[in-house]
Design a protein around this motif. Sequence first.
Motif, short mmCIF file in Angstrom:
data_model
loop_
_atom_site.label_atom_id
_atom_site.label_comp_id
_atom_site.label_asym_id
_atom_site.label_seq_id
_atom_site.Cartn_x
_atom_site.Cartn_y
_atom_site.Cartn_z
N LYS A 141 13.89 7.91 4.43
CA LYS A 141 12.70 7.36 3.98
C LYS A 141 11.64 7.87 4.73
O LYS A 141 10.29 7.59 4.09
N HIS A 142 11.46 8.34 5.91
CA HIS A 142 10.57 8.78 6.60
C HIS A 142 10.79 10.11 6.95
O HIS A 142 11.02 9.99 8.53
N ASP B 216 8.51 12.13 8.17
CA ASP B 216 7.75 12.50 9.28
C ASP B 216 8.17 12.11 10.51
O ASP B 216 7.93 12.39 11.70
#
Length: 57
Positions: free
Chosen positions: A33-34, A36
Amino acid sequence: MNNNKNTTQPIAGFDTIKMMREIREKLSEKYWKHPDILKKEMEEIRKKYHFKIGITQ
């Protein structure tokens, strides 16, 4: 040379396979989901342990 082989007994009620699956699922949700966050954490690990990104052949 010591030939005494000490084996540990399994802990009752402790399922390592289940535990690893749960850990993998948590990390999968966190990083898919992330992405980064994954990139940032990997960079921190590289700095902490002085890893260099190499070219694979």
